[in-house]
Design a protein around this motif. Sequence first.
Motif, PDB file in Angstrom:
ATOM      1  N   ASN A  97      37.863 -10.330 -16.075  1.00 12.96           N
ATOM      2  CA  ASN A  97      36.758  -9.784 -16.878  1.00 12.96           C
ATOM      3  C   ASN A  97      36.878  -8.272 -17.109  1.00 12.96           C
ATOM      4  N   VAL A  98      38.088  -7.823 -17.378  1.00 13.15           N
ATOM      5  CA  VAL A  98      38.298  -6.399 -17.621  1.00 13.15           C
ATOM      6  C   VAL A  98      37.858  -6.032 -19.034  1.00 13.15           C
ATOM      7  N   GLU A  99      37.139  -4.931 -19.162  1.00  7.27           N
ATOM      8  CA  GLU A  99      36.770  -4.389 -20.463  1.00  7.27           C
ATOM      9  C   GLU A  99      37.717  -3.225 -20.763  1.00  7.27           C
ATOM     10  N   TRP A 100      38.821  -3.543 -21.411  1.00  3.07           N
ATOM     11  CA  TRP A 100      39.836  -2.533 -21.656  1.00  3.07           C
ATOM     12  C   TRP A 100      39.362  -1.524 -22.713  1.00  3.07           C
ATOM     13  N   PRO A 101      39.647  -0.250 -22.515  1.00  2.00           N
ATOM     14  CA  PRO A 101      39.365   0.725 -23.577  1.00  2.00           C
ATOM     15  C   PRO A 101      40.222   0.421 -24.804  1.00  2.00           C
ATOM     16  N   GLU A 102      39.821   0.955 -25.918  1.00  2.00           N
ATOM     17  CA  GLU A 102      40.571   0.706 -27.148  1.00  2.00           C
ATOM     18  C   GLU A 102      41.962   1.315 -27.080  1.00  2.00           C
ATOM     19  N   GLN A 103      42.072   2.484 -26.466  1.00  2.00           N
ATOM     20  CA  GLN A 103      43.345   3.179 -26.375  1.00  2.00           C
ATOM     21  C   GLN A 103      43.861   3.170 -24.942  1.00  2.00           C
ATOM     22  N   PHE A 104      45.166   3.215 -24.809  1.00  2.00           N
ATOM     23  CA  PHE A 104      45.808   3.311 -23.495  1.00  2.00           C
ATOM     24  C   PHE A 104      45.228   4.519 -22.765  1.00  2.00           C
ATOM     25  N   LYS A 229      58.253   5.109 -18.728  1.00  2.00           N
ATOM     26  CA  LYS A 229      57.944   4.677 -20.099  1.00  2.00           C
ATOM     27  C   LYS A 229      57.556   3.197 -20.078  1.00  2.00           C
ATOM     28  N   PRO A 230      56.528   2.866 -19.332  1.00  2.00           N
ATOM     29  CA  PRO A 230      56.233   1.442 -19.114  1.00  2.00           C
ATOM     30  C   PRO A 230      55.868   0.674 -20.371  1.00  2.00           C
ATOM     31  N   LEU A 231      55.122   1.269 -21.283  1.00  2.00           N
ATOM     32  CA  LEU A 231      54.756   0.528 -22.493  1.00  2.00           C
ATOM     33  C   LEU A 231      55.985   0.197 -23.325  1.00  2.00           C
ATOM     34  N   ASP A 232      56.925   1.115 -23.407  1.00  2.00           N
ATOM     35  CA  ASP A 232      58.158   0.828 -24.133  1.00  2.00           C
ATOM     36  C   ASP A 232      58.909  -0.320 -23.489  1.00  2.00           C
ATOM     37  N   VAL A 233      58.982  -0.314 -22.171  1.00  2.00           N
ATOM     38  CA  VAL A 233      59.693  -1.378 -21.455  1.00  2.00           C
ATOM     39  C   VAL A 233      58.982  -2.716 -21.625  1.00  2.00           C
ATOM     40  N   PHE A 234      57.653  -2.715 -21.531  1.00  2.00           N
ATOM     41  CA  PHE A 234      56.914  -3.973 -21.649  1.00  2.00           C
ATOM     42  C   PHE A 234      56.987  -4.519 -23.074  1.00  2.00           C
ATOM     43  N   LYS A 235      57.004  -3.658 -24.057  1.00  2.00           N
ATOM     44  CA  LYS A 235      57.177  -4.136 -25.436  1.00  2.00           C
ATOM     45  C   LYS A 235      58.566  -4.755 -25.625  1.00  2.00           C
ATOM     46  N   GLY A 277      48.560  -4.461 -14.972  1.00  2.00           N
ATOM     47  CA  GLY A 277      47.855  -5.269 -15.959  1.00  2.00           C
ATOM     48  C   GLY A 277      47.656  -4.521 -17.261  1.00  2.00           C
ATOM     49  N   SER A 278      47.406  -3.221 -17.167  1.00  2.00           N
ATOM     50  CA  SER A 278      47.214  -2.433 -18.386  1.00  2.00           C
ATOM     51  C   SER A 278      48.489  -2.380 -19.208  1.00  2.00           C
ATOM     52  N   TYR A 279      49.647  -2.394 -18.559  1.00  2.00           N
ATOM     53  CA  TYR A 279      50.910  -2.388 -19.306  1.00  2.00           C
ATOM     54  C   TYR A 279      51.034  -3.642 -20.166  1.00  2.00           C
ATOM     55  N   PHE A 280      50.712  -4.782 -19.569  1.00  2.00           N
ATOM     56  CA  PHE A 280      50.750  -6.026 -20.347  1.00  2.00           C
ATOM     57  C   PHE A 280      49.778  -5.957 -21.519  1.00  2.00           C
ATOM     58  N   HIS A 281      48.558  -5.507 -21.222  1.00  2.00           N
ATOM     59  CA  HIS A 281      47.524  -5.516 -22.258  1.00  2.00           C
ATOM     60  C   HIS A 281      47.893  -4.624 -23.435  1.00  2.00           C
ATOM     61  N   TYR A 282      48.297  -3.401 -23.159  1.00  2.00           N
ATOM     62  CA  TYR A 282      48.530  -2.438 -24.232  1.00  2.00           C
ATOM     63  C   TYR A 282      49.891  -2.615 -24.900  1.00  2.00           C
TER      64      TYR A 282
END
Length: 315
Positions: A97-104, A229-235, A277-282
Amino acid sequence: MTNRLGHTLQQRIPVLAGVFACPFPSKFSVACAIDFAPQLSRTLKNRTGGRRAPRRLVLGIGAALWGQFMGMAGNSGSKSFLASARQKGAVEQVLKNVEWPEQFPFKEEDFQRFDESPDTSFYESPRFVTHIDDPAIAALTKYYSEVFPSSNTPGVAVLDMCSSWVSHVPAGYKQDRIVGMGLNEEELKRNPVLTNYVVQDLNINPKLPFEDNSFDVITNVVSVDYLTKPLDVFKEMRRILKPGGLVIMSFSNRCFWTKAISVWTSTGDADHAMIVGSYFHYAGGFEPPQAVDISPNPGRSDPMYIVYSRKLATA
């Protein structure tokens, strides 16, 4: 429930004469200091030309973000969230039930490290050791046995990211393609389960040298905390995964502290699950991430946590 954004935290770490004692006794085991104290001492000496190190080091400012945006049931603010990191079951609850912000929500400084020297230098010498204890390894291997595709399944490909001389897969586990990616070639050569390997520094080049939709499973054992650079890696992981492909990120409370990102070293176990978890989400294109606590002997051996997700079938 909503939490206010805008509050930041600066965590200052005392370092006396180049001797480091783990600054987070409630969040890290004694093993934490064992893993990284020698490297810290060497780094301090290199950075100061052999002179006495400064008494205090300033690390990242993202540690308090969890209390600002976390949508975890039962928490109403940062104080209750940070306390929850020490409660039984907190890790498994933190991504519900996480309410993620719109931006990383993180800034560049949150991914800085005390030692910014090249990782290729840090990992130049092979380390034929394990960085979690035997019960934690056994728990991870058991988890793999429950979620991996069956051994010798035609067409299955596995990528062990940030790999070394062991991959902790079940005994006798085989696939036609099990690729290791790491920083030390001697370690990768010693790994008996790999069918081939790639030496690459993901913090310099996060582009994965694989075709789209080519892997069924990607693993990363106690190394997600080193990604700058986690977002780059997760993408990139999303790109190379087959639709429905599984990513398993596992971590404990051990680290080479000088090489871990600041937002990791200034937060605790439940916070770490939220970070991953935020890496997956964003990164996008993944199912909502989930956390699992597979710690075999809480308080008596190394904890072991999993954050996992699957690539969406339509991604």
